[in-house]
Design a protein around this motif. Structure first.
Motif, short mmCIF file in Angstrom:
data_model
loop_
_atom_site.label_atom_id
_atom_site.label_comp_id
_atom_site.label_asym_id
_atom_site.label_seq_id
_atom_site.Cartn_x
_atom_site.Cartn_y
_atom_site.Cartn_z
N ASP A 1 14.75 -28.12 38.77
CA ASP A 1 15.18 -29.21 37.85
C ASP A 1 14.12 -30.09 37.76
O ASP A 1 13.84 -30.73 38.68
CB ASP A 1 16.44 -29.46 38.58
CG ASP A 1 17.15 -30.91 37.89
OD1 ASP A 1 16.48 -31.25 36.84
OD2 ASP A 1 18.04 -31.70 38.48
N SER A 2 13.48 -30.23 36.44
CA SER A 2 12.63 -31.21 36.43
C SER A 2 13.15 -32.50 36.56
O SER A 2 12.24 -33.46 36.91
CB SER A 2 12.09 -31.22 35.04
OG SER A 2 13.22 -31.06 34.05
N GLY A 3 14.48 -32.96 36.40
CA GLY A 3 14.96 -34.16 36.80
C GLY A 3 15.22 -34.43 38.27
O GLY A 3 15.35 -35.64 38.56
N GLY A 4 15.18 -33.66 39.14
CA GLY A 4 14.75 -33.84 40.48
C GLY A 4 16.37 -34.09 41.06
O GLY A 4 16.52 -34.14 42.31
N THR B 1 13.16 -19.21 41.00
CA THR B 1 13.37 -18.26 40.13
C THR B 1 13.50 -18.68 38.63
O THR B 1 13.27 -17.78 37.95
CB THR B 1 15.05 -17.89 40.39
OG1 THR B 1 15.90 -18.90 40.08
CG2 THR B 1 15.13 -17.42 41.76
N ALA B 2 13.35 -19.69 38.39
CA ALA B 2 13.32 -20.24 37.04
C ALA B 2 12.82 -21.65 36.86
O ALA B 2 13.06 -22.48 37.91
CB ALA B 2 14.49 -20.17 36.26
N LEU B 3 12.21 -21.99 35.86
CA LEU B 3 12.07 -23.51 35.46
C LEU B 3 12.80 -23.95 34.47
O LEU B 3 13.06 -23.40 33.50
CB LEU B 3 10.44 -23.78 34.93
CG LEU B 3 9.37 -22.88 36.04
CD1 LEU B 3 7.89 -23.23 35.36
CD2 LEU B 3 9.35 -23.56 37.24
N THR B 4 13.33 -25.10 34.72
CA THR B 4 14.25 -25.84 33.63
C THR B 4 13.54 -27.06 33.20
O THR B 4 12.94 -27.78 33.85
CB THR B 4 15.85 -25.98 34.19
OG1 THR B 4 15.61 -27.22 35.08
CG2 THR B 4 16.20 -24.82 34.88
N ALA B 5 13.84 -27.36 31.80
CA ALA B 5 13.26 -28.65 31.40
C ALA B 5 14.67 -29.50 31.12
O ALA B 5 15.56 -29.11 30.35
CB ALA B 5 12.69 -28.64 29.97
N GLN B 6 15.11 -30.32 32.09
CA GLN B 6 16.19 -31.07 32.26
C GLN B 6 16.15 -32.49 32.52
O GLN B 6 15.10 -32.84 33.25
CB GLN B 6 17.51 -30.09 32.94
CG GLN B 6 17.17 -30.11 34.27
CD GLN B 6 18.21 -29.57 35.14
OE1 GLN B 6 19.30 -30.09 35.06
NE2 GLN B 6 17.93 -28.45 35.75
N GLY C 1 15.78 -26.55 28.21
CA GLY C 1 15.03 -25.48 28.44
C GLY C 1 14.88 -24.70 29.60
O GLY C 1 15.24 -25.25 30.57
N VAL C 2 15.05 -23.32 29.62
CA VAL C 2 14.97 -22.40 30.75
C VAL C 2 13.88 -21.52 30.73
O VAL C 2 13.53 -20.92 29.47
CB VAL C 2 16.19 -21.62 30.97
CG1 VAL C 2 15.97 -20.88 32.29
CG2 VAL C 2 17.31 -22.70 31.18
N LEU C 3 12.87 -21.41 31.62
CA LEU C 3 11.86 -20.45 31.53
C LEU C 3 11.89 -19.58 32.95
O LEU C 3 11.54 -20.02 33.69
CB LEU C 3 10.44 -21.21 31.60
CG LEU C 3 9.28 -20.38 31.33
CD1 LEU C 3 9.09 -19.44 30.16
CD2 LEU C 3 7.91 -21.22 31.65
N PRO C 4 12.22 -18.39 32.69
CA PRO C 4 12.33 -17.44 33.97
C PRO C 4 11.11 -17.16 34.52
O PRO C 4 10.13 -16.82 33.78
CB PRO C 4 13.19 -16.16 33.42
CG PRO C 4 13.76 -16.75 31.82
CD PRO C 4 13.01 -17.68 31.59
N VAL C 5 11.24 -16.94 35.91
CA VAL C 5 10.03 -16.45 36.52
C VAL C 5 10.10 -15.14 36.65
O VAL C 5 10.89 -14.35 36.95
CB VAL C 5 10.04 -17.17 37.98
CG1 VAL C 5 8.83 -16.60 38.75
CG2 VAL C 5 9.78 -18.79 37.77
N PRO C 6 8.72 -14.33 36.32
CA PRO C 6 9.04 -12.83 36.48
C PRO C 6 9.18 -12.62 37.96
O PRO C 6 9.11 -12.99 38.92
CB PRO C 6 7.60 -12.48 36.19
CG PRO C 6 6.89 -13.56 35.53
CD PRO C 6 7.66 -14.80 36.06
N ALA D 1 24.65 -22.66 29.96
CA ALA D 1 24.66 -21.63 30.37
C ALA D 1 23.27 -21.21 31.40
O ALA D 1 22.52 -21.30 30.74
CB ALA D 1 25.00 -20.26 29.83
N LEU D 2 23.70 -20.94 32.66
CA LEU D 2 22.62 -20.81 33.67
C LEU D 2 22.44 -19.63 34.20
O LEU D 2 21.70 -19.12 35.01
CB LEU D 2 22.48 -21.72 34.81
CG LEU D 2 22.32 -23.32 34.27
CD1 LEU D 2 22.60 -24.17 35.54
CD2 LEU D 2 20.94 -23.52 33.65
#
Length: 268
Positions: free
Chosen positions: A13-16, A39-44, A51-56, A116-117
């Motif tokens: 969670d980029s907002g911490g 498991t994923a990066l989120t821009a929030q 935004g959600v960027l899944p980790v491979p 949705a997550l």
């Protein structure tokens, strides 16, 4: 009490306020040692997830295996797993590398702002592969309704719903009632030994971002430290309540908790 090693498998969670950041703070504040597999990066921020960027999955597997084979874990916590392939990967590693280590699975499906997550088609995989591995799952009411396929309309229906979730082959369920209206917040812990009811007066505040992540990680810290399930849940709920009361008031939306509430700077 031992320090307790907790491997947390969840999104950032980029907002911490939630996700990995909340998990790390909670375990540390309660005296545990937290390691992570992201498991994923989120821009929030406090206003929502943008935004959600899944980790491979190969990299998720590598993170988990390297931590478990070196540092080890006394408990595990899963949060945002995003899709079916991620769930399958995490379950495979846990079965191979951490058999018998207690897992607290927070079935994260929707962010507080409504984003949705967890992909809808991944719910069946979650139920089939991950939840049976868990020592405890910690659904809120909307998540429980998805898992059960039916509504849970009020607090009176919660014990039956929690026991019905146990019937899916689960070891223990903490059904969280914070989404219900009213002056009291009721949580129900159901195990094969019976049902425990936890109740507290609601704190009227918008600063509740990350309460689910924080609670699940706090419980995992307790299990890692050798606490019985009921005691770990009770301590975690006290910690979350204190952290809500200590919230710093940041952001325009659902603000973060004051996770460092148990840390005494004078002892550093």
């Amino acid at each position: 009490m031992t320090q307790g090693r907790v491997l947390i498998i969840a999104g950032s969670d980029s907002g911490g306020g939630a996700g990995i950041q909340a998990d790390l703070k909670a375990v540390t504040a309660l005296g545990g040692y937290a390691a992570t597999a992201i498991t994923a990066l989120t821009a929030q921020n406090t206003e929502g997830v943008f935004g959600v960027l899944p980790v491979p999955t190969d990299f998720i597997r590598q993170q988990m295996e390297l931590v478990l084979r070196d540092i080890g874990a006394d408990a595990l916590k899963t949060g945002m797993l995003h899709d079916a392939l991620t769930i399958e990967t995490v379950a495979d590693v846990l079965e191979a590398e951490a058999p018998g280590v207690p897992l607290v699975a927070d079935p994260v499906m929707v962010a507080k702002g409504g984003h949705a997550l967890l992909q809808p088609e991944a719910v069946a995989t979650l139920k089939r592969r991950l939840l049976p591995l868990a020592a405890l799952i910690t659904p809120n009411l909307p998540e429980a309704e998805v898992l059960l396929g039916r509504p849970v309309p009020d607090a009176a229906a919660m014990p039956g719903a929690a026991e019905e979730l146990l019937g899916l082959g689960l070891k223990a369920v903490l059904l969280k009632g914070g989404h219900l209206p009213g002056e009291e917040v009721v949580d129900i812990l159901a195990t094969p030994a019976g049902v425990m009811r936890f109740e507290d007066r609601r704190i009227e505040t918008r600063h509740t971002h990350g309460t689910g992540c924080t609670l699940a990680s706090a419980i995992a810290a307790g299990l890692a430290q050798g606490m019985p399930m009921g005691a770990a849940v009770a301590r975690a709920r006290r910690y979350v309540r204190a952290a809500i009361l200590a919230a710093p008031g940041f952001g325009k939306g659902h603000g973060p908790l004051g996770h460092g509430v148990t840390v005494d700077p004078g002892r550093v």
